[in-house]
Design a protein around this motif. Structure first.
Motif, PDB file in Angstrom:
ATOM      1  N   MET A   1       1.031  -1.228  -0.094  1.00 25.32           N
ATOM      2  CA  MET A   1       0.101  -0.075  -0.060  1.00 25.32           C
ATOM      3  C   MET A   1       0.768   1.180  -0.027  1.00 25.32           C
ATOM      4  N   VAL A   2       0.648   2.072  -0.933  1.00 24.60           N
ATOM      5  CA  VAL A   2       1.307   3.396  -1.075  1.00 24.60           C
ATOM      6  C   VAL A   2       0.972   4.334   0.170  1.00 24.60           C
ATOM      7  N   LYS A   3       1.774   5.040   0.871  1.00 20.47           N
ATOM      8  CA  LYS A   3       1.734   5.849   1.825  1.00 20.47           C
ATOM      9  C   LYS A   3       1.917   7.315   1.501  1.00 20.47           C
ATOM     10  N   LEU A   4       1.222   8.335   2.165  1.00 18.58           N
ATOM     11  CA  LEU A   4       1.376   9.449   2.203  1.00 18.58           C
ATOM     12  C   LEU A   4       2.570  10.128   2.966  1.00 18.58           C
ATOM     13  N   ASN A   5       3.148  11.084   2.322  1.00 21.37           N
ATOM     14  CA  ASN A   5       4.190  12.005   3.256  1.00 21.37           C
ATOM     15  C   ASN A   5       3.091  12.763   4.326  1.00 21.37           C
ATOM     16  N   THR A   6       2.807  12.354   5.309  1.00 16.58           N
ATOM     17  CA  THR A   6       1.907  12.944   6.317  1.00 16.58           C
ATOM     18  C   THR A   6       2.279  14.351   6.676  1.00 16.58           C
ATOM     19  N   HIS A   7       3.590  14.725   6.386  1.00 15.41           N
ATOM     20  CA  HIS A   7       3.831  16.210   6.698  1.00 15.41           C
ATOM     21  C   HIS A   7       2.741  17.015   5.847  1.00 15.41           C
ATOM     22  N   TYR A   8       2.544  16.579   4.691  1.00 18.96           N
ATOM     23  CA  TYR A   8       1.451  17.532   3.586  1.00 18.96           C
ATOM     24  C   TYR A   8       0.274  17.745   4.579  1.00 18.96           C
ATOM     25  N   THR A   9      -0.254  16.783   5.204  1.00 15.74           N
ATOM     26  CA  THR A   9      -1.490  17.014   5.878  1.00 15.74           C
ATOM     27  C   THR A   9      -1.405  18.199   6.887  1.00 15.74           C
ATOM     28  N   LYS A  10      -0.199  18.563   7.359  1.00 10.28           N
ATOM     29  CA  LYS A  10       0.056  19.468   8.351  1.00 10.28           C
ATOM     30  C   LYS A  10      -0.384  21.086   7.837  1.00 10.28           C
ATOM     31  N   LEU A  11      -0.299  21.264   6.349  1.00  8.25           N
ATOM     32  CA  LEU A  11      -0.279  22.423   5.825  1.00  8.25           C
ATOM     33  C   LEU A  11      -1.685  23.069   6.227  1.00  8.25           C
ATOM     34  N   ALA A  12      -1.592  24.354   6.203  1.00  2.00           N
ATOM     35  CA  ALA A  12      -2.908  24.909   6.651  1.00  2.00           C
ATOM     36  C   ALA A  12      -3.608  25.515   5.385  1.00  2.00           C
ATOM     37  N   GLY A  13      -4.695  24.778   5.138  1.00  2.00           N
ATOM     38  CA  GLY A  13      -5.709  24.906   3.997  1.00  2.00           C
ATOM     39  C   GLY A  13      -5.177  25.135   2.830  1.00  2.00           C
ATOM     40  N   ASN A  14      -5.647  25.952   2.111  1.00  2.00           N
ATOM     41  CA  ASN A  14      -5.017  26.275   0.780  1.00  2.00           C
ATOM     42  C   ASN A  14      -3.999  27.296   0.613  1.00  2.00           C
ATOM     43  N   TYR A  15      -3.130  27.308  -0.264  1.00  2.00           N
ATOM     44  CA  TYR A  15      -2.006  28.338  -0.566  1.00  2.00           C
ATOM     45  C   TYR A  15      -2.750  29.522  -0.659  1.00  2.00           C
ATOM     46  N   LEU A  16      -2.065  30.697  -0.041  1.00  2.00           N
ATOM     47  CA  LEU A  16      -2.904  31.876  -0.056  1.00  2.00           C
ATOM     48  C   LEU A  16      -3.421  32.597  -1.360  1.00  2.00           C
ATOM     49  N   PHE A  17      -2.763  32.591  -2.470  1.00  2.00           N
ATOM     50  CA  PHE A  17      -2.885  33.265  -3.461  1.00  2.00           C
ATOM     51  C   PHE A  17      -4.222  32.590  -4.150  1.00  2.00           C
ATOM     52  N   PRO A  18      -4.579  31.581  -4.404  1.00  2.00           N
ATOM     53  CA  PRO A  18      -5.649  30.638  -5.049  1.00  2.00           C
ATOM     54  C   PRO A  18      -6.811  31.010  -4.262  1.00  2.00           C
ATOM     55  N   GLU A  19      -6.793  31.049  -2.866  1.00  2.00           N
ATOM     56  CA  GLU A  19      -7.843  31.512  -1.996  1.00  2.00           C
ATOM     57  C   GLU A  19      -8.529  32.978  -2.482  1.00  2.00           C
ATOM     58  N   ILE A  20      -7.352  33.930  -2.436  1.00  2.00           N
ATOM     59  CA  ILE A  20      -7.511  35.274  -3.012  1.00  2.00           C
ATOM     60  C   ILE A  20      -8.206  35.303  -4.331  1.00  2.00           C
ATOM     61  N   SER A  21      -7.903  34.610  -5.371  1.00  4.21           N
ATOM     62  CA  SER A  21      -8.521  34.370  -6.540  1.00  4.21           C
ATOM     63  C   SER A  21      -9.902  33.928  -6.468  1.00  4.21           C
ATOM     64  N   LYS A  22     -10.245  32.952  -5.747  1.00  2.00           N
ATOM     65  CA  LYS A  22     -11.567  32.350  -5.468  1.00  2.00           C
ATOM     66  C   LYS A  22     -12.340  33.336  -4.985  1.00  2.00           C
ATOM     67  N   ARG A  23     -12.197  34.096  -3.744  1.00  2.00           N
ATOM     68  CA  ARG A  23     -12.950  35.102  -3.316  1.00  2.00           C
ATOM     69  C   ARG A  23     -13.282  36.389  -4.615  1.00  2.00           C
ATOM     70  N   ALA A  24     -12.061  36.836  -5.261  1.00  2.00           N
ATOM     71  CA  ALA A  24     -12.189  37.898  -6.471  1.00  2.00           C
ATOM     72  C   ALA A  24     -13.375  37.127  -7.177  1.00  2.00           C
ATOM     73  N   ARG A  25     -13.240  35.850  -7.612  1.00  2.00           N
ATOM     74  CA  ARG A  25     -14.473  35.650  -8.558  1.00  2.00           C
ATOM     75  C   ARG A  25     -15.850  35.758  -8.204  1.00  2.00           C
ATOM     76  N   THR A  26     -15.892  35.609  -6.747  1.00  2.00           N
ATOM     77  CA  THR A  26     -17.399  35.684  -6.136  1.00  2.00           C
ATOM     78  C   THR A  26     -17.573  36.805  -5.575  1.00  2.00           C
ATOM     79  N   ARG A  27     -16.751  38.191  -5.852  1.00  2.00           N
ATOM     80  CA  ARG A  27     -17.055  39.292  -5.293  1.00  2.00           C
ATOM     81  C   ARG A  27     -18.560  40.054  -5.304  1.00  2.00           C
ATOM     82  N   THR A  28     -18.882  40.725  -4.580  1.00  4.25           N
ATOM     83  CA  THR A  28     -20.346  41.317  -4.814  1.00  4.25           C
ATOM     84  C   THR A  28     -20.201  42.690  -5.401  1.00  4.25           C
ATOM     85  N   SER A  29     -18.784  43.354  -5.580  1.00  7.13           N
ATOM     86  CA  SER A  29     -18.863  44.587  -6.084  1.00  7.13           C
ATOM     87  C   SER A  29     -19.237  44.431  -7.675  1.00  7.13           C
TER      88      SER A  29
END
Length: 402
Positions: free
Chosen positions: A1-29
């Motif tokens: 069974m192939v196993k995950l490098n579990t250190h990746y599971t410690k990363l906090a959510g998404n990388y910052l800039f894709p999250e900004i792009s996501k919010r920009a696409r759904t802006r109300t302005s």
């Protein structure tokens, strides 16, 4: 069974800039979007670079001038130009490794060092420093405040002009960035001397990110850590052509590893230069010939003039934006030696609250300071790469909504 490098599971959510792009696409302005967020350049490549890139591409279509695999560390014509023009021959061309982006080298350099090495990062910091430290297994689990156990955080605050000070405890790998991303601050000679002395005393290695050195305008601010005596024994320096020459779409950078820089294994010395050369030869096929020829053109007489005009334009934008935000009553830092403005949120708003207000009321994209670390809370970062007409419009909108 192939196993995950579990250190990746410690990363906090998404990388910052894709999250900004996501919010920009759904802006109300309903306003057209003015992007002062991710620091991408907006001006076209200067003519000298385009000409060199075009000529080198034509060479690839001719049997007599075609180039296949190049040297993994870069062609001599570029390494020689870097040593001469960027370092006035203080660095030997063989100590320069040409690569396809500063982010890659900043991340990849970690694999040479033992996983037990203790890492220090500024706070706030460029996210790649911390995220790659997590990926490499050099941290413990994330704490409730968002920080990671096992990491030394170097406070960058208003009180110390956002310049990290050497800590009392010993660290093994220290990330430094000057001029700094995101705060726009730059370390003076005296502080860099203290960091070099700290590294010598603790046998640490300084990972010095100089991606924005071309924007330094203040007198007495070193453009390279190698201007400090003894730095060649303790420091790696990474530079990028992305912001200095508009290469965000071409991807080219270089890393300097002096031959005098040593690392240790059970008391034995090893040449970090030789180890990085071995790693480069094994894992990197070399940057494309046409792009390296384009970079060489930066150091020609017309190239220097055209690059200076481009950087001067971005620097003038930063000064214009800084002064405009000041006139609106906002507290701002940076914008003098870097293309970034570090702006304090008004009325005790959080970083994301201020980000959302700017986005949804004024149609302006920024970067929330908390995305750069715990001490970035309460700030946002603006980049000054947009046209001045866009900056003028952004200030007009801010005046109406703040």
């Amino acid at each position: 069974m192939v196993k995950l490098n579990t250190h990746y599971t410690k990363l906090a959510g998404n990388y910052l800039f894709p999250e900004i792009s996501k919010r920009a696409r759904t802006r109300t302005s309903t306003s057209s979007l003015i992007d002062l967020g991710i620091g991408d350049v907006t001006r076209p490549l200067p003519p000298a670079i385009v000409q060199a890139l075009s000529q080198a591409s034509l060479e690839m279509g001719n049997a007599s001038t075609f180039k296949g695999y190049g040297p993994s560390a870069g062609y001599d014509f570029l390494r020689d130009a870097i040593a001469k023009h960027d370092y006035e021959n203080l660095i030997h061309p063989e100590e320069i490794f040409v690569s396809d982006g500063a982010k890659c080298d900043i991340a990849n350099i970690q694999e040479i060092f033992c996983s037990s090495n203790r890492v220090a990062v500024p706070d706030p910091t460029y996210p790649v420093y911390l995220d790659t430290t997590v990926m490499a297994g050099r941290t413990r689990l994330q704490l409730k405040n968002g920080r990671y156990g096992g990491v030394v955080y170097l406070a960058c605050t208003e009180e110390n002009n956002f310049c990290p000070q050497p800590p009392r405890e010993s660290c093994d790998l220290v990330y430094l960035c000057s001029p700094n991303n995101p705060t726009g601050s730059a370390m003076d000679r005296e502080l860099l001397k203290r960091w070099v002395e700290y590294a010598k005393q603790t046998k640490a290695v300084l990972l010095f990110d100089g991606a924005y050195e071309a924007y330094i305008r203040s007198p007495g601010i070193p453009k390279s850590i190698y201007e400090i005596e003894g730095a060649k024994e303790v420091a790696i320096e990474v530079r990028s052509y992305s912001k200095t020459a508009g290469f965000t779409g071409l991807r080219l950078s270089y890393t300097v590893i002096p031959k005098s820089l040593k690392i240790f294994d059970c008391g034995r010395e090893h040449s970090l230069h030789a180890l990085w050369q071995r790693r480069h030869d094994t894992k990197f096929g070399g940057a494309p010939y046409p792009i390296q020829k384009a970079a060489e053109a930066i150091y020609s007489s017309p190239g220097k003039e055209q690059i200076k005009a481009m950087i001067d334009g971005y620097s003038q934008n930063a000064k214009f934006l800084r002064e405009g935000l000041n006139q609106l009553g906002l507290t701002v830092y940076g914008g003098l030696d870097a293309p970034y403005i570090w702006c304090k949120a008004p009325s005790a708003l959080s970083s994301w609250e201020f980000f959302d207000l700017l986005l949804n009321k004024a149609g302006i994209v920024s970067v929330p300071g908390s995305g750069f670390g715990l001490l970035g809370e309460g700030f946002v970062r603006f980049s000054a790469f947009a046209d001045q007409s866009k900056l003028t419009e952004a200030l007009t909108r801010l005046r109406a909504h703040l």
